[in-house]
Design a protein around this motif. Sequence first.
Motif, PDB file in Angstrom:
ATOM      1  N   CYS A  49       0.840  -1.210   0.000  1.00 18.18           N
ATOM      2  CA  CYS A  49       0.000   0.000   0.000  1.00 18.18           C
ATOM      3  C   CYS A  49       0.876   1.261   0.000  1.00 18.18           C
ATOM      4  CB  CYS A  49      -0.955   0.003   1.192  1.00 18.18           C
ATOM      5  SG  CYS A  49      -2.212  -1.280   1.108  1.00 18.18           S
ATOM      6  N   GLN A  94      -8.681  -1.475  -0.717  1.00 17.29           N
ATOM      7  CA  GLN A  94      -8.184  -1.072   0.595  1.00 17.29           C
ATOM      8  C   GLN A  94      -8.193   0.454   0.683  1.00 17.29           C
ATOM      9  OE1 GLN A  94      -4.797  -3.486   2.378  1.00 17.29           O
ATOM     10  NE2 GLN A  94      -4.478  -3.961   0.205  1.00 17.29           N
ATOM     11  N   LYS A 108      -6.847   3.659   2.806  1.00 18.07           N
ATOM     12  CA  LYS A 108      -5.903   4.159   3.803  1.00 18.07           C
ATOM     13  C   LYS A 108      -6.273   5.614   4.103  1.00 18.07           C
ATOM     14  CE  LYS A 108      -1.386   3.423   3.488  1.00 18.07           C
ATOM     15  NZ  LYS A 108       0.047   3.580   3.051  1.00 18.07           N
ATOM     16  N   GLN A 154      -0.411   7.769   9.182  1.00 19.46           N
ATOM     17  CA  GLN A 154      -1.531   6.871   8.907  1.00 19.46           C
ATOM     18  C   GLN A 154      -2.431   6.772  10.132  1.00 19.46           C
ATOM     19  OE1 GLN A 154      -0.624   3.017   7.114  1.00 19.46           O
ATOM     20  NE2 GLN A 154      -2.238   2.056   8.329  1.00 19.46           N
ATOM     21  N   MET A 208      -6.797   1.769   8.403  1.00 17.65           N
ATOM     22  CA  MET A 208      -7.069   1.118   7.124  1.00 17.65           C
ATOM     23  C   MET A 208      -8.455   0.480   7.188  1.00 17.65           C
ATOM     24  SD  MET A 208      -4.212   1.307   5.135  1.00 17.65           S
ATOM     25  CE  MET A 208      -4.376  -0.077   3.998  1.00 17.65           C
TER      26      MET A 208
END
Length: 341
Positions: A274, A307, A309, A319, A322
């Motif tokens: 990712c 996915q 993020k 981050q 997720m």
Amino acid sequence: NGLLEIMTAAPNCIDAENPQVEVVGHVDAVVACRSLNDLGARLLDYWYAVRADVFSPWPLHMQQNWVKLAYLVKYGDLRRGGGGALARCACGLLLELGEGFRASATVLDTTRGSTWAAALLRLAELCDRSPPPPGWCFPGLGLAQQAESAFDKPRFSMVRADAKGITWAKGKTVIATAKTGFLAGAGASAARGDEGEELDEGSGQVAALPGADFRALTGGFDDLAARVGGGSLSAKCLEKSDRLFNQKTRPIHFLNQASVPLKICLFSESDRLCAVPLGGVGGSCVVTLDPNLRAQLRPPGAAHVFQLKVLQPGLIERQLYMALVQRGSSVQLRSCECSCD
């Protein structure tokens, strides 16, 4: 000219921050067409770019069938002698596209719309009487600007690039003039009879086009596919049409319910790192949302699950979490979690 007419009659319908700038690119691409295959590609590009709400009168199942036929025009083999059928289908696709617009989204009035439809119907008849030879291509084309005097509103149409005594225009000129109203595309030649006589636009000879008429022009998908490519072309067009249709009609909707800006990125479901979002860094699957703002993303490809993020934007991005999201879902974003409907 038929597609140019549609574009210039609805210059604000593109799903973009600056729709008129985007539609200029579509106009220039239409002028650059050199074959029916190119025209099919331009039809698909334009349909995909137009906002979904603009086509509210056009049922989704009919749009899906339209996309399948447009892919046949894009990939049909012009060397097999099916050019006449593809040209006739392209006329029907243009008519159906024009019928699909919400009335308030276009400035195409009844008279102008009837003239435009008449031009396409006569072109379809010509394709039946004298189909183009195998491998036929369009001549070089350019945008011609015409006005009887300096005080008249200009008219625009596509003519051969080797024509003499023509004032040439660019797509941006056409769209800028569209704000004040003008005639584009079909032009005067649209309203001529088989023997060259002028038709009275107000005589009622060209009525509103019923749906059965353009469907008769396009024909069935299986029959047309058999004429211009066979089973392999049919499978290819079905695959590509399903993918494009799902991308446009099933976007992923996001709403930032946090009190701070959030950056969202979409990745393939099988991407373990990712690191690079779908479409690339800064591409179509990356967006930063301020609080209470919405966005919708249309990830490329045929996948249905992705996915997500979510990051805290800044010089050094952090981050936050997720999650897995699906096409067509609505995602409510918060600072530490999200929910999907």
